[in-house]
Design a protein around this motif. Structure first.
Motif, mmCIF file in Angstrom:
data_model
loop_
_atom_site.group_PDB
_atom_site.id
_atom_site.type_symbol
_atom_site.label_atom_id
_atom_site.label_comp_id
_atom_site.label_asym_id
_atom_site.label_seq_id
_atom_site.Cartn_x
_atom_site.Cartn_y
_atom_site.Cartn_z
ATOM 1 N N UNK A 15 26.723 35.054 44.174
ATOM 2 C CA UNK A 15 27.158 33.889 43.392
ATOM 3 C C UNK A 15 28.389 33.292 44.070
ATOM 4 N N UNK A 16 28.304 31.994 44.389
ATOM 5 C CA UNK A 16 29.373 31.297 45.114
ATOM 6 C C UNK A 16 30.008 30.219 44.239
ATOM 7 N N UNK A 17 31.249 29.883 44.549
ATOM 8 C CA UNK A 17 31.936 28.795 43.853
ATOM 9 C C UNK A 17 31.367 27.455 44.303
ATOM 10 N N UNK A 18 30.957 26.629 43.339
ATOM 11 C CA UNK A 18 30.429 25.307 43.696
ATOM 12 C C UNK A 18 31.536 24.257 43.774
ATOM 13 N N UNK A 63 43.583 27.822 42.949
ATOM 14 C CA UNK A 63 44.352 29.073 42.969
ATOM 15 C C UNK A 63 43.428 30.291 42.934
ATOM 16 N N UNK A 64 42.389 30.236 42.133
ATOM 17 C CA UNK A 64 41.522 31.400 41.928
ATOM 18 C C UNK A 64 40.401 31.485 42.964
ATOM 19 N N UNK A 65 39.885 30.354 43.373
ATOM 20 C CA UNK A 65 38.806 30.351 44.371
ATOM 21 C C UNK A 65 38.687 28.959 44.970
ATOM 22 N N UNK A 66 38.182 28.933 46.203
ATOM 23 C CA UNK A 66 37.904 27.676 46.886
ATOM 24 C C UNK A 66 36.402 27.432 46.904
ATOM 25 N N UNK A 67 36.006 26.194 47.052
ATOM 26 C CA UNK A 67 34.596 25.853 47.150
ATOM 27 C C UNK A 67 33.926 26.697 48.232
ATOM 28 N N UNK A 68 32.806 27.342 47.862
ATOM 29 C CA UNK A 68 32.073 28.169 48.814
ATOM 30 C C UNK A 68 32.469 29.625 48.831
ATOM 31 N N UNK A 69 33.547 30.000 48.133
ATOM 32 C CA UNK A 69 33.962 31.403 48.092
ATOM 33 C C UNK A 69 32.902 32.257 47.390
ATOM 34 N N UNK A 70 32.730 33.503 47.869
ATOM 35 C CA UNK A 70 31.850 34.463 47.203
ATOM 36 C C UNK A 70 32.571 34.995 45.969
ATOM 37 N N UNK A 71 31.965 34.793 44.793
ATOM 38 C CA UNK A 71 32.591 35.197 43.541
ATOM 39 C C UNK A 71 32.047 36.520 43.014
ATOM 40 N N UNK A 72 30.741 36.717 43.125
ATOM 41 C CA UNK A 72 30.127 37.964 42.651
ATOM 42 C C UNK A 72 29.147 38.444 43.713
ATOM 43 N N UNK A 73 29.262 39.707 44.088
ATOM 44 C CA UNK A 73 28.405 40.267 45.118
ATOM 45 C C UNK A 73 27.053 40.701 44.557
ATOM 46 N N UNK A 75 29.940 28.138 37.314
ATOM 47 C CA UNK A 75 29.506 27.561 38.588
ATOM 48 C C UNK A 75 28.082 26.998 38.488
ATOM 49 N N UNK A 76 27.559 26.915 37.264
ATOM 50 C CA UNK A 76 26.288 26.230 37.057
ATOM 51 C C UNK A 76 25.047 27.061 37.283
#
Length: 398
Positions: free
Chosen positions: A37-40, A135-145, A161-162
Motif C-alpha cells: 500500500x503506497x501513499x497516493x 510530515x508523515x509520508x510523501x507521495x509514493x512512499x510505502x505505507x504498509x508492507x 489512500x483510496x
C-alpha cells in the motif's frame, strides 16, 4: 509417542498452496495483506491545523499582543488568505492553514473580546500547532508492507489512500466436525445421558477471531456414515477440524476411517496433558486436525497446533510470550503439562495464576482462563517465580 516439539514440527512442515482474493476493506480485519500500500499523495496533504484557535504570522509576535479577527477557516473549507499580518483568522482542528499565516495559538491561551484576540503569552514559534504537509509520508512512499496482519489502523491507512478493495491471502476453507452420539443441539433439551454441543461453537468462535469463517457439522458414531461424510468433506474443504473420536474408545472410529480414505496420519499421540490423543494427517492438499473431545484438550490443541500452523502459513512470526508462575506447581508424569492460568500484568512482566479446575472436561473453569503455560516434561516441580511459555486463549493473534 511424540513430544510436543516433534508433533509441532510435523504439523508445520506441511503447507497448503496460498491463494489470493480481493475483499472490501471493511471485511479485511485480521486478514493478511497480499499487496503493498503506497501513499497516493503527501500525508497530511496540506499544512493542517492541529488545534482550535487563531492562526497568525509569527513575525508579528515581537510587535503586538492583540490581533483583530478577520474571519474563520473551518475544516473542509477552501484555503483562505489572511489579508493583513497584523490580524488573525480563527481556525478549526483539521482545517488547511490559511495563506499568509504560519502559527496557531489555541483558544485556551487567548482571550477574545469584541472581535479581537489577546495573547496570554508570546513565546510561540513558526509552525507551532501546525501539522506540516508531507510530515508523515510523501507521495509514493510505502505505507504498509505485503504480509502485514491487517489491524484497525491498517484499515484507516488504506481508506485514506483510496484503497476500497484489498488483496489478502485467502482463508482456507474449513469445516468443524463434532463427533459423539451423546451430543444434541443448543436448542434441544438434553436427556439425562446427553449434553449440548459446545466444542464446535468454541472452535468456530476461535476461527472467527482469526478472520476465518467455518461451518459446523455433527457426525454420528457410525463407521460407515463417518467414512462417507469425511470423504465428501475432504473434497469440499482445505482443512477439517474434528472434536472427539480420536482416542482408543470402542466408538472412536476416526483414525481407522482416515486410514481407509488414504489420509496419512503424521501425528497420533503426543506426550502432553491435556491433549494426548491429538491427531494430525494429510492427503494431497487437505489437512486433518483431530482434537480430543474434552473442551480444554480441544482448545489447547487448537492453539498449539492449528493456530501455530496458520501463523506459519501466513508468515506471522511467533510472539514467544513468557509468563512467571505465581505459585509452585507439581506434576509427576513425564509429559508436557499445559496448565490453565489467569494472566496479570505486574510491572515489567506477566504473572500467571493457575486456574483451579477438575480436569480437561471442566468447561466452566476453562472459560475463566486467559491462557495456558506449557511446563516441560523434564521436570516434576515448577517453582514460583520461574518463567514458562504462555499461550493466550482469548486474544486472536497472541
Amino acid at each position: 509417542m511424540k513430544s510436543v516439539a516433534e508433533a509441532l514440527q510435523l504439523v508445520l512442515e506441511n503447507e497448503l498452496p496460498r491463494q489470493i482474493e480481493s475483499v472490501p476493506i471493511e471485511d479485511s480485519l485480521h486478514r493478511i495483506l497480499a499487496q503493498e500500500v503506497f501513499a497516493d499523495r503527501d500525508a497530511p496533504p496540506f499544512h493542517r491545523v492541529s488545534m482550535d484557535g487563531i492562526a497568525i504570522h509569527s513575525s508579528q509576535l515581537d510587535k503586538k499582543g492583540t490581533f483583530r479577527i478577520e474571519g474563520i477557516q473551518a475544516a473542509g473549507d477552501a484555503q483562505k488568505t489572511l489579508a493583513s499580518r497584523e490580524n488573525c483568522l480563527e481556525v478549526m482542528t483539521g482545517a488547511i492553514l490559511p495563506s499568509n499565516t504560519n502559527c496557531v495559538i489555541p483558544y485556551e491561551q487567548i482571550d477574545i473580546k469584541n472581535g479581537t484576540a489577546s495573547l496570554a503569552k508570546f513565546d510561540y514559534k513558526e509552525n507551532q500547532n501546525v501539522h506540516l504537509k508531507g510530515t508523515d509520508a510523501k507521495t509514493g512512499d510505502l505505507l504498509i508492507q505485503k504480509g502485514t496482519l491487517i489491524q484497525p489502523g491498517s484499515i484507516a491507512v488504506m481508506a485514506t489512500v483510496g484503497v476500497s478493495k484489498v488483496n489478502v491471502i485467502k482463508a482456507p476453507k474449513i469445516t468443524i466436525c463434532a463427533t459423539g452420539n451423546e451430543l444434541v443441539d443448543i436448542s434441544d433439551k438434553p436427556l439425562a445421558h446427553q449434553i449440548r454441543k459446545s466444542n464446535v461453537y468454541m472452535l468456530q468462535a476461535a476461527l472467527k477471531s482469526l478472520g476465518i469463517p467455518a461451518q459446523i457439522l455433527h457426525l454420528e458414531d457410525d463407521k460407515q456414515l463417518l467414512k462417507t461424510s469425511v470423504e465428501k468433506l475432504m473434497e469440499e474443504n482445505d482443512i477439517l477440524l474434528f472434536s472427539g473420536a480420536v482416542s482408543k474408545g470402542k466408538y472412536d472410529f476416526l483414525p481407522e476411517v482416515l486410514e481407509s480414505l488414504g489420509i496419512k496420519k503424521l501425528v497420533h499421540g503426543v506426550a502432553q496433558k491435556p491433549g494426548k490423543p491429538f491427531l494430525f494427517g494429510k492427503k494431497d492438499k487437505q489437512l486433518i486436525f483431530g482434537f480430543p473431545g474434552n473442551p480444554a484438550s480441544t482448545l489447547i490443541c487448537f492453539h498449539l497446533y492449528f493456530k501455530a500452523w496458520l501463523m506459519a502459513h501466513w508468515g506471522i512470526p511467533n510472539s514467544g510470550i513468557f509468563a512467571t508462575l505465581a505459585e509452585e506447581v507439581s506434576f509427576k508424569r513425564p509429559v508436557t503439562y499445559h496448565i490453565l492460568v489467569k494472566v496479570m500484568a505486574e510491572k515489567d512482566k506477566l504473572v500467571a495464576v493457575p486456574v483451579v479446575n477438575s480436569g480437561s472436561g471442566d468447561l466452566v473453569h476453562l472459560a475463566e482462563a486467559d491462557g495456558f503455560l506449557s511446563l516441560p516434561a523434564q521436570s516434576a516441580s515448577f517453582k514460583k517465580g520461574t518463567n514458562y511459555p504462555l499461550t493466550f486463549l482469548n486474544q486472536a493473534w497472541f
